[in-house]
Scaffold this active site. Structure first.
Site, PDB file in Angstrom:
ATOM      1  CB  ALA A  15      28.180 135.096  53.593  1.00  0.00           C
ATOM      2  CG  HIS A  56      22.813 135.020  59.684  1.00  0.00           C
ATOM      3  ND1 HIS A  56      23.228 136.146  60.347  1.00  0.00           N
ATOM      4  CD2 HIS A  56      23.057 133.983  60.525  1.00  0.00           C
ATOM      5  CE1 HIS A  56      23.704 135.807  61.540  1.00  0.00           C
ATOM      6  NE2 HIS A  56      23.603 134.503  61.670  1.00  0.00           N
TER       7      HIS A  56
END
Length: 180
Positions: free
Chosen positions: A40, A56
């Site tokens: 990420a 997410h």
């Protein structure tokens, strides 16, 4: 294997990339342990981005994939070197946020960072799926940093597409296979 997934905002590119990880895991021999990493690159610098990150994260919790999340807002190259192996699959979401993080640092040498990143891709093991926003289809933005971002993203995308085994453009949730 490098798979490059591009698309606009909310185009379905992240969901598509995650489905590709799922397909890869299902196709892999059941007796071979594959490590699934989610790299990420986002930073929650405001409430809107914090909400996007939470969205997410919530999506990943519903996946059948046992993700190990690695936060690497600027240290992507180092993370790839550390975690890629013949028995790993890495999903990087997303390259344009990673680029933004570098461009906003006043002491950053983006040209060197990019060069090291591309050299690392040539030697990477395992499977890596990169997700990135296609930003070059709109109007030329106002402001120097915005124009530089669009230019650097376009050049980065071209360089990765040249190296990648597969390139997919996702629009309205539909994948269009450009390479591989």
């Amino acid at each position: 294997m490098i798979h490059f997934v591009l698309g606009g905002a909310r185009s379905g590119k992240s969901s598509y990339a995650e489905s590709q990880v799922q397909q890869y895991l299902q196709a892999t021999e059941s007796n071979k342990a594959i490590h699934s990493f989610y790299f990420a690159t986002a930073q929650a610098l405001d409430s809107e981005m914090h909400q996007r990150i939470e969205h997410h994260q919530a999506q990943r919790l519903t996946d059948a994939i046992a993700w190990q999340t690695i936060e690497c807002p600027t240290e992507l190259t180092q993370a790839l070197r550390s975690y890629s192996s013949t028995d790993s699959i890495i999903l990087v979401d997303c390259l344009t946020l990673w680029l933004t993080n570098h461009l906003l640092q006043t002491d950053d040498n983006w040209a060197q960072v990019k060069r090291e990143f591309l050299l690392t891709l040539a030697d990477i093991e395992g499977t890596v799926i990169f997700v990135s926003n296609e930003v070059g289809c709109g109007i030329v933005p106002m402001g120097e940093i915005s124009r530089r971002f669009v230019d650097e993203a376009g050049w980065l995308h071209q360089d990765i597409a040249a190296i990648a085994d597969k390139v997919t453009l996702v629009t309205a949730g539909l994948p269009l296979h450009l390479k591989g």
